[in-house]
Design an enzyme around this catalytic site. Structure first.
Site, PDB file in Angstrom:
ATOM      1  N   ARG A 103      15.236  -2.184  16.453  1.00 26.56           N
ATOM      2  CA  ARG A 103      16.188  -1.077  16.440  1.00 26.56           C
ATOM      3  C   ARG A 103      15.896  -0.173  17.623  1.00 26.56           C
ATOM      4  O   ARG A 103      14.788   0.322  17.767  1.00 26.56           O
ATOM      5  CB  ARG A 103      16.066  -0.298  15.127  1.00 26.56           C
ATOM      6  CG  ARG A 103      17.142   0.743  14.966  1.00 26.56           C
ATOM      7  CD  ARG A 103      17.359   1.155  13.528  1.00 26.56           C
ATOM      8  NE  ARG A 103      16.382   2.118  13.056  1.00 26.56           N
ATOM      9  CZ  ARG A 103      16.617   2.958  12.051  1.00 26.56           C
ATOM     10  NH1 ARG A 103      17.769   2.915  11.417  1.00 26.56           N
ATOM     11  NH2 ARG A 103      15.701   3.798  11.656  1.00 26.56           N
ATOM     12  N   THR A 107      19.671   4.734  20.332  1.00 21.86           N
ATOM     13  CA  THR A 107      21.070   4.466  19.971  1.00 21.86           C
ATOM     14  C   THR A 107      21.206   4.033  18.504  1.00 21.86           C
ATOM     15  O   THR A 107      22.318   3.987  17.974  1.00 21.86           O
ATOM     16  CB  THR A 107      21.639   3.326  20.838  1.00 21.86           C
ATOM     17  OG1 THR A 107      20.885   2.131  20.571  1.00 21.86           O
ATOM     18  CG2 THR A 107      21.541   3.644  22.320  1.00 21.86           C
ATOM     19  N   ASP A 199       9.260   4.301   7.035  1.00 23.47           N
ATOM     20  CA  ASP A 199       9.396   3.087   7.856  1.00 23.47           C
ATOM     21  C   ASP A 199       8.736   1.924   7.120  1.00 23.47           C
ATOM     22  O   ASP A 199       7.517   1.863   6.999  1.00 23.47           O
ATOM     23  CB  ASP A 199       8.748   3.304   9.225  1.00 23.47           C
ATOM     24  CG  ASP A 199       9.049   2.139  10.161  1.00 23.47           C
ATOM     25  OD1 ASP A 199       8.778   0.975   9.778  1.00 23.47           O
ATOM     26  OD2 ASP A 199       9.563   2.382  11.265  1.00 23.47           O
ATOM     27  N   ASP A 202       6.097  -0.206   9.052  1.00 26.16           N
ATOM     28  CA  ASP A 202       4.817   0.496   9.200  1.00 26.16           C
ATOM     29  C   ASP A 202       4.036   0.481   7.893  1.00 26.16           C
ATOM     30  O   ASP A 202       2.820   0.280   7.882  1.00 26.16           O
ATOM     31  CB  ASP A 202       5.041   1.960   9.624  1.00 26.16           C
ATOM     32  CG  ASP A 202       5.462   2.080  11.084  1.00 26.16           C
ATOM     33  OD1 ASP A 202       5.439   1.054  11.798  1.00 26.16           O
ATOM     34  OD2 ASP A 202       5.832   3.193  11.495  1.00 26.16           O
TER      35      ASP A 202
HETATM   36  N1  U5P Z   1      14.255   1.175   8.527  1.00 28.56           N
HETATM   37  C1  U5P Z   1      13.192   1.583   7.757  1.00 28.56           C
HETATM   38  N2  U5P Z   1      13.335   2.706   6.985  1.00 28.56           N
HETATM   39  C2  U5P Z   1      14.487   3.417   6.925  1.00 28.56           C
HETATM   40  C3  U5P Z   1      15.554   2.987   7.700  1.00 28.56           C
HETATM   41  C4  U5P Z   1      15.418   1.877   8.498  1.00 28.56           C
HETATM   42  O1  U5P Z   1      12.130   0.972   7.749  1.00 28.56           O
HETATM   43  O2  U5P Z   1      14.547   4.417   6.175  1.00 28.56           O
HETATM   44  C5  U5P Z   1      14.129  -0.039   9.388  1.00 28.56           C
HETATM   45  C6  U5P Z   1      13.935  -1.289   8.603  1.00 28.56           C
HETATM   46  O3  U5P Z   1      12.806  -1.935   9.126  1.00 28.56           O
HETATM   47  C7  U5P Z   1      15.150  -2.153   8.786  1.00 28.56           C
HETATM   48  C8  U5P Z   1      15.957  -1.465   9.843  1.00 28.56           C
HETATM   49  O4  U5P Z   1      14.813  -3.436   9.270  1.00 28.56           O
HETATM   50  O5  U5P Z   1      15.312  -0.210  10.124  1.00 28.56           O
HETATM   51  C9  U5P Z   1      17.358  -1.302   9.289  1.00 28.56           C
HETATM   52  O6  U5P Z   1      18.023  -0.400  10.002  1.00 28.56           O
HETATM   53  P1  U5P Z   1      19.604  -0.501  10.175  1.00 28.56           P
HETATM   54  O7  U5P Z   1      19.855  -1.517  11.250  1.00 28.56           O
HETATM   55  O8  U5P Z   1      20.208  -0.875   8.845  1.00 28.56           O
HETATM   56  O9  U5P Z   1      19.976   0.889  10.610  1.00 28.56           O
END
Ligand code: U5P
Length: 208
Positions: A103, A107, A199, A202
């Site tokens: 990610r 952006t 996260d 993490d």
């Molecule tokens: N992600 C998290 N915690 C959150 C939001 C996103 O760990 O509260 C990470 C996850 O690892 C997941 C990715 O793979 O971001 C999903 O983000 P999205 O593409 O749905 O925005």
């Protein structure tokens, strides 16, 4: 789009422990895997079953048989790996297709850095595995890849999903199925889920 929120008491109990910031990576991985197994159990309820004859002590008997070659498990790197063992406990012989998406923190858009899919994707149901559905960007990119490879049925397993992500999936892929332990409140300004888990990568892997 079919959305199943698995309200089973054991799933909710384990999710409550995951939400505790004091839960260390060892316990976090264990609980995430246990919930993953229960989501996989729900997601495979309607799986096609064949019969096979086996020799039993009382003579030949027709028994149920699920064909592993009809399924592929698709963890999204990195966090999806922490979720994979529980799904593999339910479907040990299913081929694993790996998709690496990063990610972009500025952006919030996903960037593909790895793609290694199983063969005969057109014959398989894909079970997409990622602990979090936030904006839905990663899942959308992964589902586009799976459909481009010929997959006709996609089921997604998430620990926690944000309403924003579910709406994005529904708009783009109304034919898929989603299994979650919880649909949370909303995203914050950094596209993290509230209350969420923080996260997930993490917390699974002990990185700051
Ligand atoms: N992600 C998290 N915690 C959150 C939001 C996103 O760990 O509260 C990470 C996850 O690892 C997941 C990715 O793979 O971001 C999903 O983000 P999205 O593409 O749905 O925005």
């Amino acid at each position: 789009m079919k959305i199943v929120e698995v309200r089973h008491p054991l799933v909710q109990h384990k999710l409550g422990k995951l939400r505790d910031v004091g839960t260390d990576p060892v316990l976090f991985r264990q609980l995430a895997s246990e919930i993953a197994a229960m989501l996989a159990y729900e997601a495979t309820r309607e799986m096609p079953v064949e019969t096979r004859s086996v020799p039993t002590w009382a003579g030949p008997l027709d028994v149920a048989h699920v064909r592993a070659e009809k399924v592929t498990l698709v963890p999204i790197l990195r966090a999806g790996l922490g979720f994979l063992p529980g799904v593999q406990a339910m479907l040990p012989a299913a081929a694993v297709s790996v998709i690496g998406l990063r990610r972009n923190e500025a952006t919030h858009q996903p960037e593909t850095y790895y793609e290694r899919l199983a063969d005969n994707m057109g014959e398989r149901t894909a079970i997409l595995i990622d602990p979090m559905l936030a904006t839905g960007g990663s899942a959308l990119a992964a589902i586009d890849m799976l459909k481009a490879a010929g997959c006709r049925q996609v089921k997604c397993l998430f620990l926690v999903a944000a309403p924003e992500g579910l709406r994005a999936l529904e708009a783009a892929h109304p034919d898929i199925e989603v299994y979650v332990a919880a649909v949370d409140e909303r995203l914050n300004e950094d596209a993290y889920i509230l209350p969420g888990l923080g996260d997930a990568g993490d917390r699974l892997f002990g990185t700051p």
